[in-house]
Write an enzyme that holds these catalytic residues in place. Structure first.
Site, mmCIF file in Angstrom:
data_model
loop_
_atom_site.group_PDB
_atom_site.id
_atom_site.type_symbol
_atom_site.label_atom_id
_atom_site.label_comp_id
_atom_site.label_asym_id
_atom_site.label_seq_id
_atom_site.Cartn_x
_atom_site.Cartn_y
_atom_site.Cartn_z
ATOM 1 N N ARG B 51 -12.156 -28.998 8.438
ATOM 2 C CA ARG B 51 -12.029 -27.762 9.204
ATOM 3 C C ARG B 51 -13.294 -27.477 10.016
ATOM 4 O O ARG B 51 -14.359 -28.021 9.743
ATOM 5 C CB ARG B 51 -11.733 -26.598 8.269
ATOM 6 C CG ARG B 51 -12.841 -26.343 7.263
ATOM 7 C CD ARG B 51 -12.470 -25.238 6.286
ATOM 8 N NE ARG B 51 -11.640 -25.744 5.196
ATOM 9 C CZ ARG B 51 -11.302 -25.041 4.113
ATOM 10 N NH1 ARG B 51 -11.696 -23.791 3.988
ATOM 11 N NH2 ARG B 51 -10.562 -25.555 3.173
ATOM 12 N N ASP B 53 -15.207 -23.791 11.749
ATOM 13 C CA ASP B 53 -15.176 -22.343 11.587
ATOM 14 C C ASP B 53 -14.806 -21.565 12.848
ATOM 15 O O ASP B 53 -14.786 -22.118 13.942
ATOM 16 C CB ASP B 53 -16.579 -21.909 11.196
ATOM 17 C CG ASP B 53 -16.578 -21.414 9.776
ATOM 18 O OD1 ASP B 53 -15.630 -21.714 9.038
ATOM 19 O OD2 ASP B 53 -17.544 -20.714 9.420
ATOM 20 N N TYR B 111 -22.978 -33.200 14.372
ATOM 21 C CA TYR B 111 -22.853 -31.831 14.867
ATOM 22 C C TYR B 111 -24.035 -31.512 15.775
ATOM 23 O O TYR B 111 -25.150 -31.974 15.527
ATOM 24 C CB TYR B 111 -22.892 -30.824 13.708
ATOM 25 C CG TYR B 111 -21.585 -30.604 12.998
ATOM 26 C CD1 TYR B 111 -20.654 -29.695 13.486
ATOM 27 C CD2 TYR B 111 -21.297 -31.276 11.817
ATOM 28 C CE1 TYR B 111 -19.463 -29.464 12.814
ATOM 29 C CE2 TYR B 111 -20.105 -31.053 11.140
ATOM 30 C CZ TYR B 111 -19.186 -30.143 11.643
ATOM 31 O OH TYR B 111 -18.011 -29.911 10.984
ATOM 32 N N ARG B 198 -24.672 -24.221 10.198
ATOM 33 C CA ARG B 198 -25.116 -22.895 10.652
ATOM 34 C C ARG B 198 -26.284 -22.385 9.812
ATOM 35 O O ARG B 198 -27.188 -21.726 10.316
ATOM 36 C CB ARG B 198 -23.946 -21.915 10.627
ATOM 37 C CG ARG B 198 -22.929 -22.215 11.733
ATOM 38 C CD ARG B 198 -21.565 -21.623 11.445
ATOM 39 N NE ARG B 198 -21.638 -20.202 11.234
ATOM 40 C CZ ARG B 198 -20.666 -19.455 10.742
ATOM 41 N NH1 ARG B 198 -19.505 -20.027 10.408
ATOM 42 N NH2 ARG B 198 -20.820 -18.173 10.572
#
Lengths: 260, 260
Positions: B51, B53, B111, B198
């Site tokens: 997934r 966010d 990422y 994050r």
């Protein structure tokens, strides 16, 4: 009352253009709502250099409004911005003479239209660049642009849906730039009619693809018929970048663009 | 049934993340709705690498699904994309072995997190870059990043809201890049926990501002307590750029990142 001049930048994606319309989300309505709150009033009037269309963006739209408050110049942006949505922002607010007028005092404007010709559409640019996956001839578009520059009756190159009667405008300079698949069309003129930059760019794209020959441009002016020019392409790729209030600043901008 | 593997790019701004949730707009729901239409079925199942966010973007999310249709590989993107909203796009669809699995076969991910430290927020980047107008120390963040690389229990650096028990992950490389006011934080690892990128970036920003010292990082790992690390910053600046299914490709990516 003191008069304030300021610059408004906006991402026009979610708006039905600049000007207030009943039951539509517009930039002007957001600005006026924020100023009404600041002034604890029911409504507040903002005057801009002119309207922009649905989806059109701004880096340099210029406004004026009158205020009864004594907020120092440097604190105006923060006071105003905290009441605006995150896709509209004001900057460079300053007190000006009470007879300054954002619309009537403008001596020229600069618009930029961005086109991407890559085969695949970049979803991150979908609201900011017009995707047009065709091979374009730089030379042909440049030749056509030279025919478009100057003082002309732009009836063929603007929407007939307008109350404006005098359609003579002057384009001081048009510049084409290519950076990989991204094309930038820049226009400086003394004023632009409804949909004019979108029709001019749509026409240049037609020229670039060979659908219209550069030497047809004078005939299209002559015909004074909107159906002769190219299509009006979406507001998505269009930016109002500068409004000029000073003849000298305008001349410098034209000179810089011609030599860029 | 044949199995199809593909890449999905998306602008996550309008979505409550990748994974299907009742009454929420999600990427997975849009993909499954489109595939159901293509297959003239009530529903269709799509499996992703994992997934992402709310607000997080993708340039390289990878999926697989099974199909009963015989659409040639090169025609799959067009067939699929015309049923997807304009902020989601699939590409590189190919038939793969029936035991390929987008989640279980992944050996690593990359990422990227983008931060802008300019004083003024750029409204055109508001959904694509995290605006954080502070002076950051490159040297301190680099030192902290070196402590974060390697195999660790990332309990302190991920959300406690998860069913995952084993929180040991390996970060192969972290790279910081500064381009004017824009900072890019790149991470390659074998897997990432909920909110981990994050929190890692939020912690590096705290280090860059002097709120956490680089040499505190080992203690933060040791403490296994989420409250010890920096804040989880918004999904806005985050992009899943690559999912690796091949050990060699992963190693090349790590080597390239370390020498960039």
């Amino acid at each position: 009352m003191k008069r304030v001049k300021g610059i408004v930048t906006y991402d026009g994606t979610k708006y039905s253009g600049y000007q207030v319309q009943v039951d539509k989300k517009t930039i002007q309505a957001e600005l006026e709502k924020a100023l009404a709150k600041i002034h604890k009033a029911d409504s507040w009037n903002v005057v801009s250099s002119g309207r922009t269309d649905t989806g059109v963006h701004s880096l340099g739209q210029t406004i004026h409004f009158d205020t009864s408050l004594s907020i120092p110049e440097e604190r105006w942006p923060q006071a105003f911005n905290r009441l605006l949505p995150d896709d509209i922002q004001v900057r460079d607010l300053q007190y000006v003479h009470h007879d300054f007028h954002a619309r009537f005092d403008s001596v020229g404007k600069k618009y930029v239209y961005k086109v991407n010709t890559a085969r695949e559409k970049d979803i991150f640019k979908r609201n900011f660049v017009y995707h047009h996956p065709y091979v374009l001839s730089y030379e042909k578009m440049l030749e056509a642009a030279m025919h478009l520059e100057g003082t002309h009756d732009f009836t063929s190159f603007s929407s007939p849906r307008t109350d404006v009667i005098d359609k003579v405008r002057t384009i001081y300079a048009i510049e084409l730039e290519k950076n990989g698949d991204e094309w930038t069309f820049t226009y400086i003129g003394n004023g632009f009619l409804y949909q004019m930059v979108r029709v001019l760019t749509g026409t240049l794209l037609h020229v670039g693809k060979g659908k219209i020959r550069p030497e047809e441009i004078p005939e299209i002016f002559e015909g004074k018929d909107r159906s002769l020019a190219g299509p009006s392409i979406p507001g998505t790729g269009l930016y109002l970048t500068n409004v000029y209030y000073d003849q000298e600043a305008l001349e410098v901008a034209v000179k810089n663009l011609k030599h860029s």
